[in-house]
Design a protein around this motif. Structure first.
Motif, PDB file in Angstrom:
ATOM      1  N   ASP A   1      20.394   5.448 -30.774  1.00  0.00           N
ATOM      2  CA  ASP A   1      19.418   6.525 -30.671  1.00  0.00           C
ATOM      3  C   ASP A   1      18.427   6.419 -31.830  1.00  0.00           C
ATOM      4  OD1 ASP A   1      18.033   8.862 -30.251  1.00  0.00           O
ATOM      5  OD2 ASP A   1      19.591  10.153 -31.119  1.00  0.00           O
ATOM      6  N   VAL A   2      17.176   6.241 -31.507  1.00  0.00           N
ATOM      7  CA  VAL A   2      16.132   6.242 -32.541  1.00  0.00           C
ATOM      8  C   VAL A   2      15.079   7.297 -32.189  1.00  0.00           C
ATOM      9  CG1 VAL A   2      16.427   3.884 -33.393  1.00  0.00           C
ATOM     10  CG2 VAL A   2      15.012   4.284 -31.364  1.00  0.00           C
ATOM     11  N   SER A   3      15.555   8.438 -31.724  1.00  0.00           N
ATOM     12  CA  SER A   3      14.649   9.518 -31.311  1.00  0.00           C
ATOM     13  C   SER A   3      13.896  10.125 -32.490  1.00  0.00           C
ATOM     14  CB  SER A   3      15.435  10.610 -30.582  1.00  0.00           C
ATOM     15  OG  SER A   3      16.480  11.115 -31.386  1.00  0.00           O
ATOM     16  N   PHE A   4      14.257   9.740 -33.715  1.00  0.00           N
ATOM     17  CA  PHE A   4      13.509  10.218 -34.878  1.00  0.00           C
ATOM     18  C   PHE A   4      12.144   9.541 -34.969  1.00  0.00           C
ATOM     19  CE2 PHE A   4      16.711   7.044 -36.104  1.00  0.00           C
ATOM     20  CZ  PHE A   4      15.903   6.000 -36.552  1.00  0.00           C
TER      21      PHE A   4
ATOM     22  N   ALA B   1       7.638   8.377 -29.564  1.00  0.00           N
ATOM     23  CA  ALA B   1       7.904   7.597 -28.357  1.00  0.00           C
ATOM     24  C   ALA B   1       7.071   6.320 -28.292  1.00  0.00           C
ATOM     25  CB  ALA B   1       7.642   8.457 -27.121  1.00  0.00           C
ATOM     26  N   MET B   2       5.813   6.364 -28.691  1.00  0.00           N
ATOM     27  CA  MET B   2       4.950   5.181 -28.634  1.00  0.00           C
ATOM     28  C   MET B   2       5.462   4.085 -29.555  1.00  0.00           C
ATOM     29  SD  MET B   2       2.580   5.382 -26.385  1.00  0.00           S
ATOM     30  CE  MET B   2       1.400   4.157 -26.937  1.00  0.00           C
ATOM     31  N   GLN B   3       6.045   4.467 -30.685  1.00  0.00           N
ATOM     32  CA  GLN B   3       6.599   3.483 -31.609  1.00  0.00           C
ATOM     33  C   GLN B   3       7.918   2.923 -31.092  1.00  0.00           C
ATOM     34  OE1 GLN B   3       6.784   5.528 -35.391  1.00  0.00           O
ATOM     35  NE2 GLN B   3       4.596   5.242 -35.785  1.00  0.00           N
ATOM     36  N   ARG B   4       8.723   3.776 -30.480  1.00  0.00           N
ATOM     37  CA  ARG B   4      10.016   3.323 -29.957  1.00  0.00           C
ATOM     38  C   ARG B   4       9.845   2.255 -28.889  1.00  0.00           C
ATOM     39  NH1 ARG B   4      11.299   8.973 -29.668  1.00  0.00           N
ATOM     40  NH2 ARG B   4      11.271   8.895 -27.380  1.00  0.00           N
TER      41      ARG B   4
ATOM     42  N   LEU C   1      10.149  -1.435 -29.862  1.00  0.00           N
ATOM     43  CA  LEU C   1      11.343  -1.919 -30.545  1.00  0.00           C
ATOM     44  C   LEU C   1      12.331  -2.560 -29.577  1.00  0.00           C
ATOM     45  CD1 LEU C   1      12.079   1.053 -32.991  1.00  0.00           C
ATOM     46  CD2 LEU C   1      10.694  -0.987 -33.395  1.00  0.00           C
ATOM     47  N   SER C   2      12.765  -3.765 -29.880  1.00  0.00           N
ATOM     48  CA  SER C   2      13.872  -4.399 -29.165  1.00  0.00           C
ATOM     49  C   SER C   2      15.170  -3.725 -29.570  1.00  0.00           C
ATOM     50  CB  SER C   2      13.931  -5.881 -29.529  1.00  0.00           C
ATOM     51  OG  SER C   2      14.246  -6.014 -30.911  1.00  0.00           O
ATOM     52  N   ARG C   3      16.274  -4.115 -28.932  1.00  0.00           N
ATOM     53  CA  ARG C   3      17.557  -3.543 -29.356  1.00  0.00           C
ATOM     54  C   ARG C   3      17.879  -3.953 -30.787  1.00  0.00           C
ATOM     55  NH1 ARG C   3      23.290  -3.895 -26.186  1.00  0.00           N
ATOM     56  NH2 ARG C   3      22.947  -6.149 -26.356  1.00  0.00           N
ATOM     57  N   LEU C   4      17.564  -5.189 -31.163  1.00  0.00           N
ATOM     58  CA  LEU C   4      17.815  -5.623 -32.538  1.00  0.00           C
ATOM     59  C   LEU C   4      17.084  -4.719 -33.522  1.00  0.00           C
ATOM     60  CD1 LEU C   4      19.162  -8.070 -34.164  1.00  0.00           C
ATOM     61  CD2 LEU C   4      16.820  -8.917 -34.352  1.00  0.00           C
ATOM     62  N   ALA C   5      15.811  -4.438 -33.241  1.00  0.00           N
ATOM     63  CA  ALA C   5      15.035  -3.568 -34.119  1.00  0.00           C
ATOM     64  C   ALA C   5      15.588  -2.148 -34.122  1.00  0.00           C
ATOM     65  CB  ALA C   5      13.568  -3.571 -33.681  1.00  0.00           C
TER      66      ALA C   5
ATOM     67  N   ILE D   1      10.465  -7.321 -37.731  1.00  0.00           N
ATOM     68  CA  ILE D   1      11.127  -6.016 -37.922  1.00  0.00           C
ATOM     69  C   ILE D   1      10.738  -5.397 -39.248  1.00  0.00           C
ATOM     70  CG2 ILE D   1      13.389  -4.945 -38.312  1.00  0.00           C
ATOM     71  CD1 ILE D   1      14.491  -6.646 -36.051  1.00  0.00           C
ATOM     72  N   ILE D   2      10.666  -6.199 -40.312  1.00  0.00           N
ATOM     73  CA  ILE D   2      10.262  -5.590 -41.586  1.00  0.00           C
ATOM     74  C   ILE D   2       8.791  -5.213 -41.554  1.00  0.00           C
ATOM     75  CG2 ILE D   2      12.083  -6.747 -42.883  1.00  0.00           C
ATOM     76  CD1 ILE D   2       9.994  -8.654 -44.008  1.00  0.00           C
ATOM     77  N   GLY D   3       7.994  -5.921 -40.747  1.00  0.00           N
ATOM     78  CA  GLY D   3       6.606  -5.510 -40.582  1.00  0.00           C
ATOM     79  C   GLY D   3       6.500  -4.159 -39.895  1.00  0.00           C
ATOM     80  N   LEU D   4       7.280  -3.975 -38.816  1.00  0.00           N
ATOM     81  CA  LEU D   4       7.306  -2.685 -38.131  1.00  0.00           C
ATOM     82  C   LEU D   4       7.819  -1.583 -39.060  1.00  0.00           C
ATOM     83  CD1 LEU D   4       8.726  -3.838 -34.682  1.00  0.00           C
ATOM     84  CD2 LEU D   4       6.402  -3.007 -35.127  1.00  0.00           C
TER      85      LEU D   4
END
Length: 239
Positions: free
Chosen positions: A40-43, A46-49, A52-56, A113-116
Motif C-alpha cells: 500500500d502506497v496510498s500516502f 494517485a498520479m505519482q503511484r 511506480l512498478s512493484r519494485l518501486a 527509483i532514487i530519481g523518483l
C-alpha cells in the motif's frame, strides 16, 4: 570493522507487513506462494503511484515511513536484479517489433527509483543506487557508514528484489519471493559489521542476506554470518 546503530527498520513481502508477521515468518521461514500483491502506497498522490512498478512500491513502502519528518536524508538503494520485470516487457516488445515506450525505458534503469524518490520527496541529499552481488546488503551498509562518517546524522538503506519473470528462472535463483527491507542507520555502537576472507569459496546463505538478518533485527538472535564467495560478513548486535 564498522559500527553503527539501527534507529528503525521496516520490511515488506506479500502477506508479511507487521512486526508480528515477520516474527512468525522468521521462526519458521518458508518460501511464500506466488502473488501479484503490491504494498500500500496510498500516502502518495494517485498520479505519482501510477508510475511506480512493484519494485518501486516496495522500496517506497519501507522507506517512506522511515524518512518521515527527516529532511536531507541520504539514501542508499540496493538491488541485485533491479527492474527485471519491466526490462523483460521492453525486450518482449522489441522481439515482437512493437514500438518501445520511452517512459518504460526511463523507468527501467537502475537509478530510476532514487530519481523518483528525489522528485516525490523534494530530496536533494546524496543518493546512491548499487547493483551489487549477493552481499549487496553489506556493501550498502558500508556505503551508508561512509556517509555517516562524513557527518550525515542518519542514512536510509533500502534493499529490495522483485520476483523475476519465469524466463529467467534458470539463471536467477536468489529471489525466493518479492521483498523489501529498510534500515535507518545512525551513528552509534549498537551494531558492528566485520569482514573476513576465506581461502576457498563458501556456501551461500539459504536466504537473501536482508531476510537472513531479520531474526537479529527482531531480537531473536544477537549475531549472524553471511558468506558470499570467499567473503564472510559477521553481524553482531551489542548489548
Amino acid at each position: 570493522m564498522i559500527t553503527f546503530s539501527i534507529a528503525q527498520w521496516r520490511a515488506w513481502a506479500p502477506g508479511l507487513v507487521s512486526v508480528d508477521d515477520w516474527q512468525a515468518w522468521s521462526r519458521r521461514p518458508v518460501v511464500l506462494p506466488g502473488s501479484d500483491e503490491a504494498p500500500d502506497v496510498s500516502f502518495l498522490p494517485a498520479m505519482q503511484r501510477r508510475r511506480l512498478s512493484r519494485l518501486a512500491r516496495m522500496a517506497f513502502s519501507v522507506g517512506w515511513p522511515l524518512a518521515e519528518g527527516r529532511e536531507q536524508l541520504p539514501l542508499v538503494f540496493v538491488s541485485r536484479h533491479g527492474e527485471t520485470p519491466r526490462t523483460f516487457e521492453i525486450l518482449s516488445d522489441l522481439a515482437a517489433e512493437q514500438p518501445l515506450s520511452p517512459t518504460q525505458f526511463s523507468l527501467s534503469v537502475h537509478n530510476a527509483i532514487i530519481g523518483l524518490w528525489s522528485i516525490m520527496r523534494g530530496e536533494t541529499s546524496e543518493m546512491t543506487a548499487l547493483a551489487a552481488a549477493g552481499d549487496g546488503l553489506e556493501h550498502g551498509v558500508l556505503e551508508a557508514a561512509a556517509l555517516l562518517d562524513e557527518g550525515a546524522p542518519a542514512v536510509l538503506l533500502v534493499v529490495t528484489e522483485d520476483q523475476p519473470p519465469q524466463a529467467y528462472s534458470p539463471w536467477i535463483n536468489d529471489v525466493p519471493f518479492p521483498y523489501a527491507v529498510g534500515l535507518l542507520l545512525t551513528p552509534g555502537k549498537d551494531w558492528q559489521l566485520s569482514l573476513n576472507s576465506a581461502a576457498d569459496p563458501l556456501s551461500n546463505a539459504h536466504w537473501p542476506h536482508a531476510l537472513n538478518l531479520l531474526p537479529v533485527l527482531l531480537g531473536q538472535e544477537t549475531s549472524c554470518q553471511h558468506a558470499w564467495k570467499n567473503r564472510v560478513w559477521t553481524w553482531q548486535r551489542n548489548p
